[in-house]
Structures are given as structure tokens and as C-alpha cells.
Design an enzyme around this catalytic site. Structure first.
Site, PDB file in Angstrom:
ATOM      1  CG  ASP A 265      -2.020   0.984   1.199  1.00 42.71           C
ATOM      2  OD1 ASP A 265      -1.769   2.153   0.831  1.00 42.71           O
ATOM      3  OD2 ASP A 265      -3.144   0.612   1.567  1.00 42.71           O
ATOM      4  CB  ILE A 266       1.482   4.103  -2.308  1.00 36.89           C
ATOM      5  CG1 ILE A 266       0.088   4.627  -2.603  1.00 36.89           C
ATOM      6  CG2 ILE A 266       2.006   3.204  -3.421  1.00 36.89           C
ATOM      7  CD1 ILE A 266       0.035   5.571  -3.794  1.00 36.89           C
TER       8      ILE A 266
ATOM      9  CG  HIS B 166      -8.445  -3.856  -1.729  1.00 35.99           C
ATOM     10  ND1 HIS B 166      -9.560  -3.319  -2.335  1.00 35.99           N
ATOM     11  CD2 HIS B 166      -8.134  -3.032  -0.711  1.00 35.99           C
ATOM     12  CE1 HIS B 166      -9.913  -2.205  -1.706  1.00 35.99           C
ATOM     13  NE2 HIS B 166      -9.069  -2.011  -0.700  1.00 35.99           N
TER      14      HIS B 166
ATOM     15  CG  HIS C 238      -6.421  -3.352   3.676  1.00 41.03           C
ATOM     16  ND1 HIS C 238      -5.770  -2.203   3.301  1.00 41.03           N
ATOM     17  CD2 HIS C 238      -7.691  -3.249   3.199  1.00 41.03           C
ATOM     18  CE1 HIS C 238      -6.604  -1.429   2.633  1.00 41.03           C
ATOM     19  NE2 HIS C 238      -7.778  -2.048   2.546  1.00 41.03           N
TER      20      HIS C 238
END
Length: 144
Positions: free
Chosen positions: A37-38, A106, A108
Site C-alpha cells: 500500500d503506498i 482487496h 489488507h
């Protein structure tokens, strides 16, 4: 009850899958990829997504969901080791009311240390060199 909107092939994760946007990939196979994750909530925060076009858990094929779950477990084990974490938070959100922001399924995977709070969601972009170093740690841990 409202109908689930259609999958948008121009979402940011679809663009990553097509190679139109860069990502710090840590894992890839024929059905899923995992990348950092950016805007990580903790160091090593990784996203696991299916390659199949699925908006979220409400429309993904069961076999694709099962595969993404298997990859998320693999990434969780590697992340715990790579970041010497005390635990791992695994999250998955569906639709805007459920907290979903990017409408491609998605999961996490967030390594956690006791007593350390997560950053707020989407609060700060991480430096590319930090992400590159974290990706290398995760790839090494995944390689065994």
C-alpha cells in the site's frame, strides 16, 4: 436493497494489474498479486488482490476468493516474520458503506507491533525508497 454497481475496469488496481501504474509487488501467481500500500497504516502494509475483475466479495467467484485468502495467509505469515511483528491485522471492506474506497476486491495484510497504533487510512504517502526496502524484506520472507 440496492443492486451492486458494475465492476469498473479503470479502477486503480485494474491499472496496476495491466501494468499501467507501478506497484511494489511482493508476490504474483496466475490468479493473484500482492503489493505494498503506498499509504501504509503500518510498515509492511500489503494488499492482496485477485487478477479476476471483481468489485468485492459480493461479486467474486468463490474459487477466486478462496485463492486470494490463501495468498493473504501466505503474505501474513511472511509479513509477521519480515517485520518481527507481534500480530497481523487482516481487513477486507465491501462497498462505500462498508468502508471500501477502491472498488476491486482487496485484502489488507498489516503487520502489527504491540502498543503501536496504526496510522489513519490514506494519511501519508510513504517514500518510494522505504517501500522498495519493505518490498524486498517481504519478498525474501516469502521466498523462505
Amino acid at each position: 436493497m440496492t443492486a451492486t454497481p458494475a465492476y469498473d475496469p479503470n479502477n486503480i488496481f485494474a491499472k496496476i494489474l495491466r501494468g499501467e501504474l507501478p506497484a511494489h509487488k511482493v508476490y504474483e501467481d496466475e490468479k493473484a498479486i500482492a503489493f505494498l500500500d503506498i499509504m501504509p497504516r503500518c510498515p509492511g502494509h500489503t494488499l492482496v488482490i485477485p487478477k479476476a475483475p471483481a468489485r468485492n466479495i459480493l461479486d467474486i467467484a468463490p474459487d477466486d476468493l478462496a485463492h486470494v485468502a490463501k495468498v493473504a495467509k501466505k503474505v501474513a505469515v511472511a509479513a509477521k516474520a519480515a517485520f518481527a511483528a507481534d500480530g497481523v491485522t487482516v481487513q477486507q471492506f465491501n462497498e462505500e458503506a462498508g468502508g471500501q474506497v477502491v472498488f476491486h476486491l482487496h485484502i489488507h495484510v498489516i503487520p502489527r507491533h504491540a502498543g503501536e497504533a496504526m496510522k489513519p487510512p490514506a494519511s501519508a504517502m510513504e517514500k518510494p525508497e522505504v517501500l522498495a526496502a519493505h518490498a524486498e524484506r517481504l519478498r525474501s520472507a516469502l521466498a523462505g
